[in-house]
Design a protein around this motif. Sequence first.
Motif, PDB file in Angstrom:
ATOM      1  N   GLY A  23      31.514  38.987  54.181  1.00  0.00           N
ATOM      2  CA  GLY A  23      31.692  38.869  52.738  1.00  0.00           C
ATOM      3  C   GLY A  23      31.334  37.484  52.236  1.00  0.00           C
ATOM      4  N   ILE A  24      31.763  36.446  52.955  1.00  0.00           N
ATOM      5  CA  ILE A  24      31.453  35.063  52.554  1.00  0.00           C
ATOM      6  C   ILE A  24      29.947  34.826  52.598  1.00  0.00           C
ATOM      7  CG2 ILE A  24      31.723  32.651  53.246  1.00  0.00           C
ATOM      8  CD1 ILE A  24      34.521  33.404  54.281  1.00  0.00           C
ATOM      9  N   ILE A  25      29.291  35.330  53.666  1.00  0.00           N
ATOM     10  CA  ILE A  25      27.837  35.133  53.802  1.00  0.00           C
ATOM     11  C   ILE A  25      27.077  35.802  52.661  1.00  0.00           C
ATOM     12  CG2 ILE A  25      25.831  35.657  55.252  1.00  0.00           C
ATOM     13  CD1 ILE A  25      27.574  33.411  56.304  1.00  0.00           C
ATOM     14  N   THR A  26      27.433  37.065  52.364  1.00  0.00           N
ATOM     15  CA  THR A  26      26.695  37.784  51.312  1.00  0.00           C
ATOM     16  C   THR A  26      26.962  37.191  49.936  1.00  0.00           C
ATOM     17  OG1 THR A  26      28.528  39.396  51.291  1.00  0.00           O
ATOM     18  CG2 THR A  26      26.575  39.956  52.589  1.00  0.00           C
ATOM     19  N   ILE A  27      28.170  36.698  49.663  1.00  0.00           N
ATOM     20  CA  ILE A  27      28.448  36.038  48.377  1.00  0.00           C
ATOM     21  C   ILE A  27      27.610  34.773  48.248  1.00  0.00           C
ATOM     22  CG2 ILE A  27      30.215  34.772  47.083  1.00  0.00           C
ATOM     23  CD1 ILE A  27      32.252  36.802  48.128  1.00  0.00           C
ATOM     24  N   GLU A  28      27.539  34.022  49.347  1.00  0.00           N
ATOM     25  CA  GLU A  28      26.754  32.791  49.305  1.00  0.00           C
ATOM     26  C   GLU A  28      25.273  33.093  49.107  1.00  0.00           C
ATOM     27  OE1 GLU A  28      27.222  28.912  48.783  1.00  0.00           O
ATOM     28  OE2 GLU A  28      28.845  30.275  49.361  1.00  0.00           O
ATOM     29  N   LEU A  29      24.789  34.204  49.702  1.00  0.00           N
ATOM     30  CA  LEU A  29      23.401  34.602  49.472  1.00  0.00           C
ATOM     31  C   LEU A  29      23.168  34.943  48.008  1.00  0.00           C
ATOM     32  CD1 LEU A  29      22.664  36.776  52.637  1.00  0.00           C
ATOM     33  CD2 LEU A  29      21.748  34.517  52.100  1.00  0.00           C
ATOM     34  N   ASN A  30      24.167  35.559  47.351  1.00  0.00           N
ATOM     35  CA  ASN A  30      24.061  35.836  45.905  1.00  0.00           C
ATOM     36  C   ASN A  30      23.844  34.541  45.134  1.00  0.00           C
ATOM     37  OD1 ASN A  30      24.520  38.465  46.499  1.00  0.00           O
ATOM     38  ND2 ASN A  30      26.371  38.691  45.280  1.00  0.00           N
ATOM     39  N   LEU A  31      24.687  33.548  45.442  1.00  0.00           N
ATOM     40  CA  LEU A  31      24.628  32.283  44.700  1.00  0.00           C
ATOM     41  C   LEU A  31      23.341  31.533  44.979  1.00  0.00           C
ATOM     42  CD1 LEU A  31      28.345  31.185  45.195  1.00  0.00           C
ATOM     43  CD2 LEU A  31      27.305  32.156  43.140  1.00  0.00           C
ATOM     44  N   ILE A  32      22.847  31.628  46.239  1.00  0.00           N
ATOM     45  CA  ILE A  32      21.570  30.987  46.556  1.00  0.00           C
ATOM     46  C   ILE A  32      20.450  31.661  45.783  1.00  0.00           C
ATOM     47  CG2 ILE A  32      19.898  30.603  48.413  1.00  0.00           C
ATOM     48  CD1 ILE A  32      22.266  30.304  50.319  1.00  0.00           C
ATOM     49  N   ARG A  73      35.108  32.016  45.158  1.00  0.00           N
ATOM     50  CA  ARG A  73      33.813  31.319  45.226  1.00  0.00           C
ATOM     51  C   ARG A  73      33.156  31.227  43.870  1.00  0.00           C
ATOM     52  NH1 ARG A  73      31.176  27.797  45.700  1.00  0.00           N
ATOM     53  NH2 ARG A  73      29.310  27.466  47.006  1.00  0.00           N
ATOM     54  N   HIS A  74      33.173  32.296  43.060  1.00  0.00           N
ATOM     55  CA  HIS A  74      32.554  32.248  41.740  1.00  0.00           C
ATOM     56  C   HIS A  74      33.330  31.349  40.799  1.00  0.00           C
ATOM     57  CE1 HIS A  74      30.219  35.659  43.234  1.00  0.00           C
ATOM     58  NE2 HIS A  74      29.391  35.452  42.220  1.00  0.00           N
ATOM     59  N   GLY A  75      34.669  31.323  40.914  1.00  0.00           N
ATOM     60  CA  GLY A  75      35.465  30.427  40.077  1.00  0.00           C
ATOM     61  C   GLY A  75      35.113  28.969  40.329  1.00  0.00           C
ATOM     62  N   ILE A  76      34.897  28.627  41.602  1.00  0.00           N
ATOM     63  CA  ILE A  76      34.531  27.246  41.931  1.00  0.00           C
ATOM     64  C   ILE A  76      33.173  26.881  41.319  1.00  0.00           C
ATOM     65  CG2 ILE A  76      33.917  25.721  43.855  1.00  0.00           C
ATOM     66  CD1 ILE A  76      36.003  27.199  45.538  1.00  0.00           C
ATOM     67  N   VAL A  77      32.207  27.814  41.410  1.00  0.00           N
ATOM     68  CA  VAL A  77      30.875  27.551  40.853  1.00  0.00           C
ATOM     69  C   VAL A  77      30.951  27.370  39.342  1.00  0.00           C
ATOM     70  CG1 VAL A  77      28.593  28.552  40.486  1.00  0.00           C
ATOM     71  CG2 VAL A  77      29.674  28.712  42.734  1.00  0.00           C
ATOM     72  N   LEU A  78      31.672  28.264  38.651  1.00  0.00           N
ATOM     73  CA  LEU A  78      31.780  28.174  37.193  1.00  0.00           C
ATOM     74  C   LEU A  78      32.526  26.914  36.760  1.00  0.00           C
ATOM     75  CD1 LEU A  78      32.583  31.912  36.410  1.00  0.00           C
ATOM     76  CD2 LEU A  78      30.441  30.723  35.964  1.00  0.00           C
ATOM     77  N   TRP A  79      33.518  26.546  37.545  1.00  0.00           N
ATOM     78  CA  TRP A  79      34.278  25.324  37.221  1.00  0.00           C
ATOM     79  C   TRP A  79      33.401  24.091  37.376  1.00  0.00           C
ATOM     80  CZ3 TRP A  79      36.218  21.314  40.450  1.00  0.00           C
ATOM     81  CH2 TRP A  79      37.132  20.463  39.822  1.00  0.00           C
ATOM     82  N   PRO A  86      37.045  29.255  33.831  1.00  0.00           N
ATOM     83  CA  PRO A  86      36.171  29.732  34.933  1.00  0.00           C
ATOM     84  C   PRO A  86      36.806  30.855  35.754  1.00  0.00           C
ATOM     85  CG  PRO A  86      37.117  27.590  35.467  1.00  0.00           C
ATOM     86  CD  PRO A  86      37.455  27.839  34.024  1.00  0.00           C
ATOM     87  N   TRP A  87      38.140  30.794  35.958  1.00  0.00           N
ATOM     88  CA  TRP A  87      38.786  31.814  36.805  1.00  0.00           C
ATOM     89  C   TRP A  87      38.848  33.165  36.083  1.00  0.00           C
ATOM     90  CZ3 TRP A  87      38.614  30.089  41.382  1.00  0.00           C
ATOM     91  CH2 TRP A  87      38.748  28.708  41.626  1.00  0.00           C
ATOM     92  N   ALA A  88      39.015  33.099  34.745  1.00  0.00           N
ATOM     93  CA  ALA A  88      39.020  34.350  33.979  1.00  0.00           C
ATOM     94  C   ALA A  88      37.643  35.002  34.016  1.00  0.00           C
ATOM     95  CB  ALA A  88      39.446  34.083  32.528  1.00  0.00           C
ATOM     96  N   ILE A  89      36.594  34.155  33.913  1.00  0.00           N
ATOM     97  CA  ILE A  89      35.234  34.700  33.959  1.00  0.00           C
ATOM     98  C   ILE A  89      34.943  35.291  35.343  1.00  0.00           C
ATOM     99  CG2 ILE A  89      32.787  34.108  33.777  1.00  0.00           C
ATOM    100  CD1 ILE A  89      33.580  31.901  31.807  1.00  0.00           C
ATOM    101  N   ALA A  90      35.357  34.558  36.409  1.00  0.00           N
ATOM    102  CA  ALA A  90      35.130  35.055  37.771  1.00  0.00           C
ATOM    103  C   ALA A  90      35.857  36.370  37.993  1.00  0.00           C
ATOM    104  CB  ALA A  90      35.594  34.009  38.788  1.00  0.00           C
ATOM    105  N   SER A  91      37.087  36.471  37.480  1.00  0.00           N
ATOM    106  CA  SER A  91      37.844  37.725  37.615  1.00  0.00           C
ATOM    107  C   SER A  91      37.171  38.854  36.862  1.00  0.00           C
ATOM    108  CB  SER A  91      39.274  37.519  37.110  1.00  0.00           C
ATOM    109  OG  SER A  91      39.932  36.506  37.848  1.00  0.00           O
ATOM    110  N   THR A  92      36.603  38.521  35.684  1.00  0.00           N
ATOM    111  CA  THR A  92      35.912  39.552  34.895  1.00  0.00           C
ATOM    112  C   THR A  92      34.683  40.056  35.623  1.00  0.00           C
ATOM    113  OG1 THR A  92      36.681  38.468  32.863  1.00  0.00           O
ATOM    114  CG2 THR A  92      34.874  40.040  32.657  1.00  0.00           C
ATOM    115  N   PHE A  93      33.909  39.120  36.221  1.00  0.00           N
ATOM    116  CA  PHE A  93      32.746  39.524  37.026  1.00  0.00           C
ATOM    117  C   PHE A  93      33.153  40.501  38.132  1.00  0.00           C
ATOM    118  CE2 PHE A  93      30.107  35.453  36.102  1.00  0.00           C
ATOM    119  CZ  PHE A  93      29.772  35.973  34.860  1.00  0.00           C
ATOM    120  N   LEU A  94      34.290  40.192  38.770  1.00  0.00           N
ATOM    121  CA  LEU A  94      34.740  41.049  39.871  1.00  0.00           C
ATOM    122  C   LEU A  94      35.115  42.439  39.373  1.00  0.00           C
ATOM    123  CD1 LEU A  94      35.591  41.481  42.837  1.00  0.00           C
ATOM    124  CD2 LEU A  94      37.867  40.699  42.173  1.00  0.00           C
ATOM    125  N   ILE A  95      35.819  42.494  38.219  1.00  0.00           N
ATOM    126  CA  ILE A  95      36.244  43.803  37.690  1.00  0.00           C
ATOM    127  C   ILE A  95      35.036  44.664  37.363  1.00  0.00           C
ATOM    128  CG2 ILE A  95      37.417  44.920  35.761  1.00  0.00           C
ATOM    129  CD1 ILE A  95      39.325  42.512  35.720  1.00  0.00           C
TER     130      ILE A  95
END
Length: 786
Positions: A23-32, A73-79, A86-95
């Motif tokens: 999961g960590i690897i694929t999320i990081e690939l998304n961000l890359i 991971r997305h909250g950290i990037v947005l922050w 940023p955490w609300a946006i990251a949570s919304t992306f997940l939902i």
Amino acid sequence: MISLRGIRNLDGPASWLILAFLGIITIELNLIGINYDPGRSLYLPSFTGFFFACAYLCRPGILPVLASIHILRHGIVLWNLGFDHPWAIASTFLIVLLIPTVFVARLLRRLKGPRGFEDPAILLRVFLFFLFVHLAANLPVHWWFSHQAGGMYWVYRSILNSMSHATSILLAGRFFGVLLMGRQSDLELHNPWSLIVILLFSLVPGIVWLQEGVPSFFNTLVLMLSMPVLLILAANFNAIWVLLALIAHGWMITSLSARGLSPLAAGDENTTALVTYAYLIFVVLSISIINLLSTRKDQSRKALGLWKKMLTRRVEGRTRALRRELEWRREAEVLISNLSQTDHATEWLNRSGLSNELNQRMIHEKGHYVLLALENYRRIESAEGYTITELALMGLTERIEEELPSGALYARVDDIHLAFIVFGPNSSLPDSEIQHPDAQLSPYTDVANFLVRLTELCEEPVPAGEGNIPFRVRAAAVPFEASEDGKINLEESFKHCRAALELLSDDRSARWTILEGSRDENTTEFRILNEVQDALKSKRLILYYQPIHSSDGKRVIGCEALIRWRVSEDRILGPAAFIQTVERDDLIIEVGFYCARLLAQFARDAISRGLGLDYYSLNVAARQLQLGSFANKLIDIWTESGLEPSSLKVEVTESAFAGENDSVISNLQTLHGSGISIALDDFGTGYSSLSYLDRFPLDTIKVDRVFVQNLSHSGSSRAVISAIGSMAQQLDLSVIVEGIEDESAMNDVSSLISVSGWQGFHFSRPLPEADFLQYMESISTSSQAV
């Protein structure tokens, strides 16, 4: 190695860690892929496919873990990018990702089971259904996010974003789905070098596009030429390797198109993303459908092959079944014949079976017919019943069967008789005191050893039910020699042995006998006596010594001398093979004085080495005590060796008192008067009166090992030992207990009786002279160390 199915089922902490790491690897690939810029519209979201595969195949417990990693991971990037909330946006992306992914995955699982991706039509439906569901959840989020990001075409972005996630379902989702299924056939790779070449060719367009000055026409041509390579890949490799190549190809296309380096790049970012996703969707669906159809074709071909093999096996199986039926009929006939020739309780041959077996073998060698009588079988049967008695008999026969010599035949000829046929001169059973089995014996000593070991095997009680059953046995052997036609008359042999057993029952000390070939001839006692006489002259009669330990078990206070017959340099017989016969003849007197001289010499040597004992025990037979001058001669032998009479202990059995012979009484009184102590051996197993304890000059009682062996399962044995202790105390007699096999038996006896000495295998077996002296030295050294 952890199995892939184990990972899917979350079997253990390692499975959780592996899925979380993926999961960590694929999320990081998304961000890359978006270069850590939420405004990028063209990328291939690997995490969506992985998350879909987990929701589709794995236990639900992994989903909250992956969701938490995604938000973090997305909250950290947005922050870091300076977004508000940023955490609300990251949570919304997940939902937005979670709702369509879990919904479509569970629906697919319910409708098509774990193999929903294997149908091309279902693959297309999943893509379209996920696209619409994700778009419905994505539109309001992009409308809100467009204001946060400074404005953008949120409708276009919603459509493109949903297409990217739906494409990830086709690529990464199916890849991880096949991987987590863990089927060996899906992971097979027959031509790894061919796969590497095809992968390199699928990446050639990216290499060309990175070069400067390449015409756009050539860039497009290179892209078109990669299609046949992917088609070859789809037609010749398993799905997981095809998907791996497509993921690499798709990653290359999206990365270079986003940078404007591929021929799919258009004038603006949204158009480029639309064209690129359309290409990927077309390529992925086309290649996947070809791969699935090719796989189905292979599966159909394999299924036809398996069906052909199955039909062939069925025909062959039916043929074999018919053959087996014929074999079973023949076996049934043999079984019926065997049942009529086998004893049902022991599964040994019966009388008829033994006779038939001998006739089939056509025996042309000499041997012995041995008949073993179970004297107390019917008494046990009356007391314990049929079931327990047969269980005990089965245990006894199994014990005997394990140690029979090679080639021997055995049978149960009636309720109380077991018969054995042993061949050749070396038919003796294994014996713990016989060091070399190939040593040559005379015909008598060989079969005598067989009978001794046979009766020894029957001495130990047999476990049956909740207790142990003791068998009392006697045995007789008669030699046989087959006629010219190989036939043996077992009836005559049986009658000879049966008559001998009836005569043997009158002698309580005799356990076995060997007959001559004729029923009317005497037994071969004269042969035994001649051989023992020769052994005496050649000094092949030797003594072994068994230590007697003190009451606390820490010190050796005495030893018992036990006679042995050295048949050859490598083979030694115990006393059971000859001493019973010798004791019935005057030869025992000469043998007794011979043993006394050996014991005196041994005692003198031990004293000279500083290993002297309190006393040395010598066994004396009844016939020796009947000799009027016996006591004086024994005293002379002992004192002439420079030994004190008090260091000698004479052991006699209760049979010596039978008839109250005047010479016996006189000899005992003389010995006792000189200071030699008298011990009553095997007390409680003979037939004398208890009044002998008071009427004869005794100093010691030796408790027989049979009471110790039965102590744990016989209340009567405990009562007997306790009574012996009380009598010994009242008569001021010391007590030595024989047969101590372990410390628990020693403790049990100690709780019942006051003991002055212990004797048994718990301390040591009977030892040759040199070994006994070495044993004494070790005991002495241990005592000094303490």
